[in-house]
Design an enzyme around this catalytic site. Structure first.
Site, PDB file in Angstrom:
ATOM      1  N   ARG A 102       0.641  -7.299   7.638  1.00 19.21           N
ATOM      2  CA  ARG A 102      -0.171  -6.260   6.889  1.00 19.21           C
ATOM      3  C   ARG A 102      -0.028  -5.940   9.010  1.00 19.21           C
ATOM      4  O   ARG A 102      -0.937  -6.435   9.027  1.00 19.21           O
ATOM      5  CB  ARG A 102      -1.350  -6.723   5.931  1.00 19.21           C
ATOM      6  CG  ARG A 102      -2.418  -5.110   6.837  1.00 19.21           C
ATOM      7  CD  ARG A 102      -3.161  -5.635   6.033  1.00 19.21           C
ATOM      8  NE  ARG A 102      -3.268  -5.269   4.275  1.00 19.21           N
ATOM      9  CZ  ARG A 102      -3.637  -4.901   2.880  1.00 19.21           C
ATOM     10  NH1 ARG A 102      -5.125  -4.436   3.220  1.00 19.21           N
ATOM     11  NH2 ARG A 102      -3.471  -4.717   2.123  1.00 19.21           N
ATOM     12  N   HIS A 129       3.146   0.565   1.323  1.00 21.54           N
ATOM     13  CA  HIS A 129       2.521  -0.153   0.954  1.00 21.54           C
ATOM     14  C   HIS A 129       3.126  -1.919  -0.397  1.00 21.54           C
ATOM     15  O   HIS A 129       2.411  -0.396  -1.926  1.00 21.54           O
ATOM     16  CB  HIS A 129       0.887   0.385   0.068  1.00 21.54           C
ATOM     17  CG  HIS A 129      -0.124  -0.836  -0.244  1.00 21.54           C
ATOM     18  ND1 HIS A 129       0.407  -2.583  -0.095  1.00 21.54           N
ATOM     19  CD2 HIS A 129      -1.486  -1.423  -0.777  1.00 21.54           C
ATOM     20  CE1 HIS A 129      -0.950  -3.185  -0.293  1.00 21.54           C
ATOM     21  NE2 HIS A 129      -1.634  -1.890  -0.678  1.00 21.54           N
ATOM     22  N   GLN A 132       1.742  -3.228  -3.710  1.00 20.06           N
ATOM     23  CA  GLN A 132       0.156  -2.136  -4.598  1.00 20.06           C
ATOM     24  C   GLN A 132       0.902  -1.921  -5.491  1.00 20.06           C
ATOM     25  O   GLN A 132       0.815  -1.895  -6.581  1.00 20.06           O
ATOM     26  CB  GLN A 132      -0.023  -1.720  -3.754  1.00 20.06           C
ATOM     27  CG  GLN A 132      -1.056  -0.682  -3.840  1.00 20.06           C
ATOM     28  CD  GLN A 132      -2.568  -1.817  -4.669  1.00 20.06           C
ATOM     29  OE1 GLN A 132      -3.244  -2.907  -4.071  1.00 20.06           O
ATOM     30  NE2 GLN A 132      -2.625  -1.349  -6.417  1.00 20.06           N
ATOM     31  N   ASP A 228      -7.243   7.155  -4.475  1.00 18.90           N
ATOM     32  CA  ASP A 228      -6.544   6.068  -2.928  1.00 18.90           C
ATOM     33  C   ASP A 228      -8.290   6.223  -1.625  1.00 18.90           C
ATOM     34  O   ASP A 228      -8.654   7.714  -1.798  1.00 18.90           O
ATOM     35  CB  ASP A 228      -5.671   5.665  -2.268  1.00 18.90           C
ATOM     36  CG  ASP A 228      -5.745   4.585  -1.379  1.00 18.90           C
ATOM     37  OD1 ASP A 228      -6.852   3.673  -1.190  1.00 18.90           O
ATOM     38  OD2 ASP A 228      -4.656   4.357  -0.545  1.00 18.90           O
ATOM     39  N   ARG A 296      -1.389  -7.818  -9.217  1.00 18.01           N
ATOM     40  CA  ARG A 296      -1.046  -8.052  -7.233  1.00 18.01           C
ATOM     41  C   ARG A 296      -0.876  -9.312  -7.594  1.00 18.01           C
ATOM     42  O   ARG A 296       0.316  -9.946  -7.193  1.00 18.01           O
ATOM     43  CB  ARG A 296      -1.949  -7.953  -6.495  1.00 18.01           C
ATOM     44  CG  ARG A 296      -2.483  -6.057  -6.633  1.00 18.01           C
ATOM     45  CD  ARG A 296      -1.843  -5.533  -5.839  1.00 18.01           C
ATOM     46  NE  ARG A 296      -1.076  -5.902  -4.524  1.00 18.01           N
ATOM     47  CZ  ARG A 296      -1.739  -5.582  -3.285  1.00 18.01           C
ATOM     48  NH1 ARG A 296      -2.692  -5.165  -2.984  1.00 18.01           N
ATOM     49  NH2 ARG A 296      -1.451  -6.264  -2.390  1.00 18.01           N
TER      50      ARG A 296
END
Ligand code: CP
Ligand code: NVA
Length: 309
Positions: A102, A129, A132, A228, A296
């Site tokens: 990350r 991402h 995700q 988000d 996830r």
């Protein structure tokens, strides 16, 4: 499954078949006992930014498959003292079987991947991402009991709010799979031009419908409303101006009323109740959002088992 590339840095590293196969594999893994396929494998996790879901679900997936997750504190690595990304990547390739990263800058994971001969997985950058969005796709397939890409393409998916890394990966996924996707947000924060141009080009071939709108009526008929945070990690200085510009796009009861009756709300989390999503919607949609977070674990396990043999 069709062999994946060495690394998973972007949704564009996968074709439609690979994406759908990963979801099939993740759904099987969700139901099955652990296979121990990562026994003896040591996988590093380098996180320059905070994480709850991504770090814990990756570490859990590795441990459940018999491997060892090695969480590398960026404050304790020599990179903190200026060691180059390429030297770090080359050295870690001699020890580890894969690295999950990350990073603030997407170029960091790209440089790391070029300089390593082990799989590198993007666990979020300023640009994308991908893990995700694969879990999100899995969740939508489960929630709507989707059996084919054709059925999937009939769903109207609206991303409301900021045009960030998660939105970018959604644009990419929609283009590759041929989905009906709307990005609803403020004029002040348009999607990254180069990202949109690339997606629209692919969309011509896949018949994806990608719309960018500032009009709240864009949610009419939506089956999925996704949101988000308005202020992503690293953009904290812009928080006040972001709240001001994005407030009309909050996911709340009023917005949901415009959508299809079967509409579900999704959020990658962490959420800021009262900003991008009302507390009420968070409560009503809690099960969907937690199922999304759980996926996830399953999708990342599928990715690990394909990339790290
Ligand atoms: N959705 C997500 O990536 O959460 P974390 O930042 O907690 O990993
Ligand atoms: N867009 C958010 C996602 C967090 C999982 C961020 O980058 O902070």
């Amino acid at each position: 499954m069709k062999k994946l590339k060495k690394d998973l840095l972007s949704i564009y590293d996968l074709d439609a078949t690979q994406i759908l196969d990963l979801v099939v594999s993740a759904r099987k893994l969700k139901k099955s006992k652990y296979s121990n396929k990562l026994k003896g494998k040591v996988i590093g996790l380098i996180f320059e930014k905070p994480s709850t879901r991504t770090m814990v679900s990756f570490a859990t997936a590795i441990a459940q498959e018999g491997g060892t997750p090695l969480i590398l504190d960026t404050q304790k690595l020599q990179t903190k003292r200026g060691e180059s990304v390429s030297d770090t990547a080359k050295v870690l390739s001699r020890y580890l079987d894969g690295v999950i990263i990350r990073a603030f800058k997407h170029e960091y994971v790209e440089e790391f991947a070029i300089n390593s001969n082990i799989p590198i997985i993007n666990a979020l950058t300023d640009y994308e991402h991908p893990c995700q969005i694969l879990a999100d796709l899995m969740t939508i397939i489960e929630k709507f009991k989707i059996k084919s890409v054709k059925e999937l393409s009939k769903l109207k998916i609206v991303f409301a709010g900021d045009t960030n890394n998660v939105a970018n990966s959604w644009i990419a996924l929609s283009a590759v799979l041929g989905l009906n996707f709307t990005l609803l947000g403020a004029k002040k924060y348009p999607p990254k031009k180069e990202f949109l141009i690339k997606a629209l080009d692919i969309a011509k071939k896949t018949k994806s419908k990608i719309v960018v709108s500032n009009d709240l009526d864009a949610v009419i008929g939506a089956n999925v409303i996704y949101t988000d945070v308005w202020t992503s990690m690293g953009a904290e200085k812009e928080e006040d101006e972001r709240i001001k510009a994005l407030t009309p796009y909050q996911v709340n009861i009023e917005l949901l009323k415009k959508a299809s009756k079967d509409c579900i709300v999704m959020h990658c989390l962490p959420a800021v109740r009262g900003e991008e999503i009302s507390a009420e919607i968070m409560d009503i949609q809690e099960k969907n959002i937690l199922d999304q977070a759980e996926n996830r674990l399953h999708i990342q396990k599928a990715i690990l088992l394909e990339l790290i043999k």
